[in-house]
Scaffold this motif. Sequence first.
Motif, PDB file in Angstrom:
ATOM      1  N   LEU A  75       0.828  -1.198   0.000  1.00  0.00           N
ATOM      2  CA  LEU A  75       0.000   0.000   0.000  1.00  0.00           C
ATOM      3  C   LEU A  75       0.865   1.252   0.000  1.00  0.00           C
ATOM      4  N   SER A  76       0.428   2.255  -0.756  1.00  0.00           N
ATOM      5  CA  SER A  76       1.034   3.589  -0.686  1.00  0.00           C
ATOM      6  C   SER A  76       0.068   4.507   0.057  1.00  0.00           C
ATOM      7  N   GLY A  77       0.592   5.260   1.019  1.00  0.00           N
ATOM      8  CA  GLY A  77      -0.265   6.147   1.789  1.00  0.00           C
ATOM      9  C   GLY A  77      -0.811   5.489   3.033  1.00  0.00           C
ATOM     10  N   THR A  78      -1.808   6.133   3.639  1.00  0.00           N
ATOM     11  CA  THR A  78      -2.327   5.719   4.945  1.00  0.00           C
ATOM     12  C   THR A  78      -3.850   5.700   4.920  1.00  0.00           C
ATOM     13  N   ILE A  79      -4.417   4.711   5.603  1.00  0.00           N
ATOM     14  CA  ILE A  79      -5.869   4.631   5.767  1.00  0.00           C
ATOM     15  C   ILE A  79      -6.179   4.707   7.259  1.00  0.00           C
ATOM     16  N   LEU A  80      -6.984   5.682   7.633  1.00  0.00           N
ATOM     17  CA  LEU A  80      -7.454   5.841   9.003  1.00  0.00           C
ATOM     18  C   LEU A  80      -8.907   5.390   9.059  1.00  0.00           C
ATOM     19  N   VAL A  81      -9.215   4.446   9.945  1.00  0.00           N
ATOM     20  CA  VAL A  81     -10.557   3.860   9.983  1.00  0.00           C
ATOM     21  C   VAL A  81     -11.150   3.996  11.383  1.00  0.00           C
ATOM     22  N   GLU A 217     -16.154  -3.252  -2.752  1.00  0.00           N
ATOM     23  CA  GLU A 217     -15.715  -2.960  -4.122  1.00  0.00           C
ATOM     24  C   GLU A 217     -15.558  -1.460  -4.332  1.00  0.00           C
ATOM     25  N   GLY A 218     -16.469  -0.679  -3.756  1.00  0.00           N
ATOM     26  CA  GLY A 218     -16.379   0.768  -3.879  1.00  0.00           C
ATOM     27  C   GLY A 218     -15.125   1.333  -3.241  1.00  0.00           C
ATOM     28  N   VAL A 219     -14.811   0.872  -2.034  1.00  0.00           N
ATOM     29  CA  VAL A 219     -13.588   1.345  -1.370  1.00  0.00           C
ATOM     30  C   VAL A 219     -12.351   0.923  -2.160  1.00  0.00           C
ATOM     31  N   MET A 220     -12.346  -0.301  -2.672  1.00  0.00           N
ATOM     32  CA  MET A 220     -11.205  -0.748  -3.467  1.00  0.00           C
ATOM     33  C   MET A 220     -11.058   0.088  -4.739  1.00  0.00           C
ATOM     34  N   ASN A 221     -12.184   0.488  -5.339  1.00  0.00           N
ATOM     35  CA  ASN A 221     -12.122   1.393  -6.485  1.00  0.00           C
ATOM     36  C   ASN A 221     -11.407   2.695  -6.116  1.00  0.00           C
ATOM     37  N   VAL A 222     -11.782   3.239  -4.956  1.00  0.00           N
ATOM     38  CA  VAL A 222     -11.177   4.495  -4.504  1.00  0.00           C
ATOM     39  C   VAL A 222      -9.684   4.305  -4.230  1.00  0.00           C
ATOM     40  N   LEU A 223      -9.331   3.226  -3.563  1.00  0.00           N
ATOM     41  CA  LEU A 223      -7.924   2.981  -3.251  1.00  0.00           C
ATOM     42  C   LEU A 223      -7.090   2.846  -4.519  1.00  0.00           C
ATOM     43  N   THR A 224      -7.656   2.243  -5.533  1.00  0.00           N
ATOM     44  CA  THR A 224      -6.933   2.061  -6.786  1.00  0.00           C
ATOM     45  C   THR A 224      -6.844   3.362  -7.571  1.00  0.00           C
ATOM     46  N   ALA A 225      -7.971   4.056  -7.696  1.00  0.00           N
ATOM     47  CA  ALA A 225      -8.010   5.277  -8.507  1.00  0.00           C
ATOM     48  C   ALA A 225      -7.166   6.398  -7.918  1.00  0.00           C
ATOM     49  N   TYR A 226      -7.027   6.433  -6.598  1.00  0.00           N
ATOM     50  CA  TYR A 226      -6.304   7.526  -5.946  1.00  0.00           C
ATOM     51  C   TYR A 226      -4.881   7.140  -5.546  1.00  0.00           C
ATOM     52  N   GLY A 227      -4.388   6.016  -6.070  1.00  0.00           N
ATOM     53  CA  GLY A 227      -2.977   5.690  -5.940  1.00  0.00           C
ATOM     54  C   GLY A 227      -2.549   4.954  -4.694  1.00  0.00           C
ATOM     55  N   PHE A 228      -3.491   4.494  -3.877  1.00  0.00           N
ATOM     56  CA  PHE A 228      -3.117   3.710  -2.709  1.00  0.00           C
ATOM     57  C   PHE A 228      -2.687   2.299  -3.123  1.00  0.00           C
ATOM     58  N   ASP A 230      -1.902  -0.348  -6.649  1.00  0.00           N
ATOM     59  CA  ASP A 230      -1.606  -0.397  -8.074  1.00  0.00           C
ATOM     60  C   ASP A 230      -2.818  -0.933  -8.836  1.00  0.00           C
ATOM     61  N   GLY A 231      -2.940  -0.487 -10.080  1.00  0.00           N
ATOM     62  CA  GLY A 231      -4.009  -1.001 -10.923  1.00  0.00           C
ATOM     63  C   GLY A 231      -4.792   0.115 -11.572  1.00  0.00           C
ATOM     64  N   GLU A 232      -5.779  -0.276 -12.351  1.00  0.00           N
ATOM     65  CA  GLU A 232      -6.656   0.661 -13.026  1.00  0.00           C
ATOM     66  C   GLU A 232      -8.102   0.218 -12.850  1.00  0.00           C
TER      67      GLU A 232
END
Length: 318
Positions: A75-81, A217-228, A230-232
């Motif tokens: 992971l790149s970056g940080t997730i606060l939950v 799936e929505g959160v994973m979309n966000v993590l991918t699209a915002y660079g956390f 890898d992927g598209e």
Amino acid sequence: MTSLGTASAAPGEVDTGRLPIGETRDGARAGLPVCVINGAEAGKTLYIQAASDGDELNGVGVVRELVPQLDPTELSGTILVVGIVNVYGFRVAEHRNPIDDTKMNRAYPGDEHGTSSERIAAATFEAVQRADLALDLHQGSTSRMIHETRVRCGPRHHLHDECLSLAKTFDCGHVLDQKGPDGQLARAAPDEGIPTIDPELGGAVGLDPESISTGVEGVMNVLTAYGFLDGEITNGEQTRATGFEQYGAPAGGLVDFELDLGDSVERGDRIFRVTDAFGRVKAETTADVDGVFWRTRRLPQVATGEYVCSVGTDVDTV
């Protein structure tokens, strides 16, 4: 090292803990369950919270499934939950905070010296302000509702386009783009420069697997699209509504719906009818507007004037 409450994680690590919010009625310390996922590489910070309404459990289900899937070394970056915001409501399965009879998602940005709800809001809002973007996971309480993401800052807000882009990235299929009430996190955080959305993950009593899967799936979309990660991703076209038309019961009895959630509605379409216990039709209600069949009550029995359903209006695609 990144900390949230008592949770503290070095790069490439995960930790859980509690975010202090004061004391309970017996004097015991109270805290919200929190998690820090600190990526091995530098990057943005995402804030996620669930269950600010204590009976809305699908967001908790998303957090429960999501966190074990995430490897901080990748992971790149940080997730606060914050896994459960309204802990008092959650413990007794109530929507509002029973300590002060307040809907938590009307208390932001909070007050560290205020009521119970204001103190919880202030503690979580401090964490939000450390983030680059935020997700406030909700559902349509215990009623029946489509999956949607809500953009609540209003179309004239300077962060509207960023919030709408975040909603489209989450990709529930439907977007409600309507300025929300004062005190909502998705209203308050954009004022501080943080794009924030309010995913509404269906409506259920307890945990709904389909809605939880949509949320993960929505959160994973966000993590991918915002660079956390890898992927598209490729987002599909989504249906947007900017208003609601609500319908109440014209008579008391039992409701039968003529439409399924997500169906297109045209003015004059019959939406529901009300019968008595013997099947005699007492009243029928037709649509006043074109739109999308968005939300309904869960139980069929109604009194005159009681809420029955909602149609999303002023519909387009984004």
